[in-house]
Design a protein around this motif. Sequence first.
Motif, PDB file in Angstrom:
ATOM      1  N   VAL A  81       6.991   6.725   1.148  1.00 19.96           N
ATOM      2  CA  VAL A  81       5.750   6.627   1.775  1.00 19.96           C
ATOM      3  C   VAL A  81       5.101   5.259   1.561  1.00 19.96           C
ATOM      4  N   TRP A  82       5.130   4.769   0.361  1.00 21.46           N
ATOM      5  CA  TRP A  82       4.536   3.660   0.064  1.00 21.46           C
ATOM      6  C   TRP A  82       5.329   2.312   0.650  1.00 21.46           C
ATOM      7  N   HIS A  83       6.526   2.578   0.839  1.00 24.03           N
ATOM      8  CA  HIS A  83       7.652   1.734   1.670  1.00 24.03           C
ATOM      9  C   HIS A  83       6.986   1.380   2.929  1.00 24.03           C
ATOM     10  N   ALA A  84       6.717   2.477   3.688  1.00 30.54           N
ATOM     11  CA  ALA A  84       6.085   2.384   4.989  1.00 30.54           C
ATOM     12  C   ALA A  84       4.838   1.712   4.928  1.00 30.54           C
ATOM     13  N   LYS A  85       4.032   2.199   4.053  1.00 29.98           N
ATOM     14  CA  LYS A  85       2.739   1.585   4.181  1.00 29.98           C
ATOM     15  C   LYS A  85       2.538   0.000   3.618  1.00 29.98           C
ATOM     16  N   LEU A  86       3.626  -0.352   3.069  1.00 32.09           N
ATOM     17  CA  LEU A  86       3.719  -1.797   2.667  1.00 32.09           C
ATOM     18  C   LEU A  86       4.304  -2.590   3.752  1.00 32.09           C
ATOM     19  N   ARG A  87       5.095  -2.102   4.547  1.00 28.40           N
ATOM     20  CA  ARG A  87       5.773  -2.741   5.441  1.00 28.40           C
ATOM     21  C   ARG A  87       4.470  -2.927   6.760  1.00 28.40           C
TER      22      ARG A  87
END
Length: 176
Positions: A81-87
Amino acid sequence: MSIIRMPGSRSNPEGSRAAASPRAALDALLAGSAGGTLRRAQWLDAMDRLLRPLLPAGLGAHARLANVRGDRLVFVVDSPVWHAKLRLAAPALIDAARSIGLEVNDVGVRTTTAPLRPLPPAEARHAPMSAAARAGLEAALALLRPDASEEHAGGDRKAGARRATKPPAEPAEGAS
């Protein structure tokens, strides 16, 4: 007290106490062959502390700057989830990195299952005990104290003495 020296040791135990400060140890590490690696780790930590507050709300606790490789920032996050938000936040993050002097054009993100920061000591991770649990524990501990067991037994038993137990009843004849 006699000091035993290991064969081949060049250390000076008598004079080492004055020079054994943490700062002296850090200076010795930085001057040694691992100095470049340690300086790089310190610089990355400083960049992480500068960039993390510039991340969107909530993301800073789940992301950590892992590397600056050429013109690319590499972050590690603790879930997809945080991977997507950081991207999604990458363009703003590139602008923020440029504002502090980094010449970057891209953001890479890696996901890990390991904790991003050291865990607190084991005693700090436990939830606080409820009032009912604390009262029950104190009552149980009070029963275990030698003076408390005498009070509960009427005072006629010695501390640590056990009551004789009654043998189990024999089954009646003819019972199966």
